[in-house]
Design an enzyme around this catalytic site. Structure first.
Site, PDB file in Angstrom:
ATOM      1  N   ARG A   1       0.898  -1.138   0.043  1.00  0.00           N
ATOM      2  CA  ARG A   1       0.148   0.072   0.038  1.00  0.00           C
ATOM      3  C   ARG A   1       0.719   1.175   0.084  1.00  0.00           C
ATOM      4  NH1 ARG A   1      -5.260   1.626   3.531  1.00  0.00           N
ATOM      5  NH2 ARG A   1      -6.053   0.088   2.342  1.00  0.00           N
TER       6      ARG A   1
ATOM      7  N   HIS B   1      -7.381   0.586  -6.575  1.00  0.00           N
ATOM      8  CA  HIS B   1      -7.664  -0.122  -5.258  1.00  0.00           C
ATOM      9  C   HIS B   1      -8.263  -1.366  -5.670  1.00  0.00           C
ATOM     10  CE1 HIS B   1      -7.838  -1.092  -1.163  1.00  0.00           C
ATOM     11  NE2 HIS B   1      -8.667  -0.263  -0.706  1.00  0.00           N
TER      12      HIS B   1
ATOM     13  N   GLN C   1     -10.111  -3.753  -3.309  1.00  0.00           N
ATOM     14  CA  GLN C   1     -11.584  -3.073  -2.673  1.00  0.00           C
ATOM     15  C   GLN C   1     -12.540  -3.505  -3.841  1.00  0.00           C
ATOM     16  OE1 GLN C   1     -12.272  -1.252   0.299  1.00  0.00           O
ATOM     17  NE2 GLN C   1     -14.348  -1.911  -0.481  1.00  0.00           N
TER      18      GLN C   1
ATOM     19  N   ASP D   1     -17.258   7.484  -1.308  1.00  0.00           N
ATOM     20  CA  ASP D   1     -15.894   7.437  -0.750  1.00  0.00           C
ATOM     21  C   ASP D   1     -15.693   8.746  -0.075  1.00  0.00           C
ATOM     22  OD1 ASP D   1     -13.461   6.490   0.204  1.00  0.00           O
ATOM     23  OD2 ASP D   1     -12.373   6.760  -1.866  1.00  0.00           O
TER      24      ASP D   1
ATOM     25  N   CYS E   1     -16.366   2.032   0.608  1.00  0.00           N
ATOM     26  CA  CYS E   1     -15.143   1.326   0.893  1.00  0.00           C
ATOM     27  C   CYS E   1     -14.764   1.354   2.248  1.00  0.00           C
ATOM     28  CB  CYS E   1     -14.215   1.671   0.030  1.00  0.00           C
ATOM     29  SG  CYS E   1     -13.627   3.293   0.286  1.00  0.00           S
TER      30      CYS E   1
ATOM     31  N   ARG F   1     -13.854  -8.336   1.750  1.00  0.00           N
ATOM     32  CA  ARG F   1     -12.485  -8.148   1.642  1.00  0.00           C
ATOM     33  C   ARG F   1     -11.706  -9.422   1.747  1.00  0.00           C
ATOM     34  NH1 ARG F   1      -9.860  -2.898   1.578  1.00  0.00           N
ATOM     35  NH2 ARG F   1      -8.170  -4.008   0.779  1.00  0.00           N
TER      36      ARG F   1
HETATM   37  N1   CP Z   1     -11.313   0.141   2.525  1.00  0.00           N
HETATM   38  C1   CP Z   1     -10.047   0.153   2.822  1.00  0.00           C
HETATM   39  O1   CP Z   1      -8.989  -0.329   2.039  1.00  0.00           O
HETATM   40  O2   CP Z   1      -9.737   0.378   4.078  1.00  0.00           O
HETATM   41  P1   CP Z   1      -8.589   0.376   5.060  1.00  0.00           P
HETATM   42  O3   CP Z   1      -7.805   1.809   4.441  1.00  0.00           O
HETATM   43  O4   CP Z   1      -8.855   0.612   6.554  1.00  0.00           O
HETATM   44  O5   CP Z   1      -7.268  -0.513   4.510  1.00  0.00           O
HETATM   45  N1  NVA Z   2      -9.943   6.993  -1.372  1.00  0.00           N
HETATM   46  C1  NVA Z   2      -9.602   6.537  -0.145  1.00  0.00           C
HETATM   47  C2  NVA Z   2      -9.753   5.072   0.122  1.00  0.00           C
HETATM   48  C3  NVA Z   2      -9.413   4.563   1.432  1.00  0.00           C
HETATM   49  C4  NVA Z   2      -9.739   3.137   1.642  1.00  0.00           C
HETATM   50  C5  NVA Z   2      -7.939   6.931   0.054  1.00  0.00           C
HETATM   51  O1  NVA Z   2      -7.310   6.601  -0.938  1.00  0.00           O
HETATM   52  O2  NVA Z   2      -7.618   7.360   1.172  1.00  0.00           O
END
Ligand code: CP
Ligand code: NVA
Length: 323
Positions: A102, A129, A132, A224, A264, A292
């Site tokens: 990540r 993502h 997700q 989101d 999400c 997930r």
């Molecule tokens: N939706 C999601 O990826 O959540 P986190 O950022 O908590 O991993």
């Molecule tokens: N769009 C958000 C998603 C978090 C899971 C971010 O990137 O912070």
């Protein structure tokens, strides 16, 4: 499946995406069948941003498959700063059978996948993502029974989550609408790819600045956060810009009577969505979060099942050959 990595939904065929979703559903229905399918294998998880769901679902998921995980926090690796992505990849491939990343720049995950001899999984970048999206479509399939004829309306920021929703919808032949304020649309290359792919699969990808147009008659309303990780300095301005794109009861009423609400998570109640919507019986956000786990178990199993524990080791140690 012939693909080493899970970096983008775009890298797969529609049937490969469908296969992974089906495997996720089977794993969810019969988790005991899959115990020890990744026995002894290790997934290293590199996080350069915070997480709840991604960390827990990969961590629990690999353990349920008989493997181990190793969490590396944002302060530990400094990809590309303390050590190059190349060197990190070349070290890790000697010790683990999978790498989840990540991070900020999507190119970092692409480079990691290119350099590492073991599977690399995108756990979120600024651009996409995909894990997700797999959980999202698994949830839609469970709740709606099919994916082809769904109208999916994403309302909010044209961000990483929106991109992966568009890519997966295009692969599966869904009708995806994305409504954003002017200037916050999905990236042009993401739109072009999704529209091109959708034209081949019978789906569509429509971009608008009109939230009501997107929501009208929708089966799914998705939103989101307005400010993604890394954009914190813009939070105040974004709150103003996005105010009229809030998913509230009035907007939700434009959708079909049996529409579901998706997010999400994490969510900011009172900003992109109201309590009335996210805490209503229409909301499937926690089912989505649970999925997930199942979707990622399918991804890990498919990618890591054939990775040898001694990937880089010679077939036999020289001293043993002549013993
Ligand atoms: N939706 C999601 O990826 O959540 P986190 O950022 O908590 O991993
Ligand atoms: N769009 C958000 C998603 C978090 C899971 C971010 O990137 O912070």
């Amino acid at each position: 499946m012939n693909i080493k990595d899970f970096v983008s939904i775009r890298d797969f065929s529609a049937s490969e995406i469908e296969y992974l979703l089906l495997l996720g559903r089977q794993i969810k229905a019969h988790p005991g069948t899959y115990i020890d399918t990744l026995k002894g294998k290790t997934l290293v998880m590199i996080f350069e941003k915070p997480s709840l769901r991604t960390r827990v679902s990969f961590d629990v998921g690999i353990q349920q498959l008989g493997g181990f995980s190793l969490y590396l926090s944002p302060s530990e690796i400094s990809l590309g700063k303390r050590e190059s992505v190349y060197d990190v990849a070349k070290n890790l491939e000697r010790m683990v059978q999978g790498i989840m990343v990540r991070t900020f720049a999507h190119e970092v995950v692409e480079d990691m996948a290119h350099f590492a001899g073991v599977p690399v999984i995108n756990g979120l970048t600024d651009y996409s993502h995909p894990c997700q999206a797999m959980a999202d479509y698994l949830t839609m399939w469970e709740t709606k029974g099919n994916l082809e004829r769904l109208k999916i309306a994403y309302v909010g920021d044209g961000n990483n989550v929106a991109h992966s929703l568009m890519f997966t919808g295009a692969q599966l032949g869904a009708e995806v609408w994305v409504a954003t304020p002017p200037g916050y649309e999905p990236r042009a290359d993401a739109i072009a790819w999704a529209q091109g792919r959708a034209s081949e699969t019978g789906g569509s990808c429509r971009i608008t600045n009109d939230a009501k147009e997107a929501a009208a008659g929708a089966d799914v309303i998705y939103t989101d956060v307005w400010t993604s990780m890394g954009q914190e300095a813009e939070a105040g301005r974004r709150r103003d810009v996005f105010r009229s794109y809030q998913v509230n009861s009035a907007l939700f009423a434009c959708a079909k009577p049996d529409a579901i609400f998706m997010h999400c998570l994490p969510a900011h109640r009172g900003e992109e969505v109201t309590y009335e919507v996210i805490d209503s019986p229409h909301s499937v956000v926690f089912q989505q979060a649970e999925n997930r786990l199942h979707a990622e178990k399918a991804i890990m199993l498919e990618l890591m099942k054939d990775v040898s524990m001694g990937l880089m080791r010679p077939a036999a140690m020289p001293e043993l050959v002549h013993a």
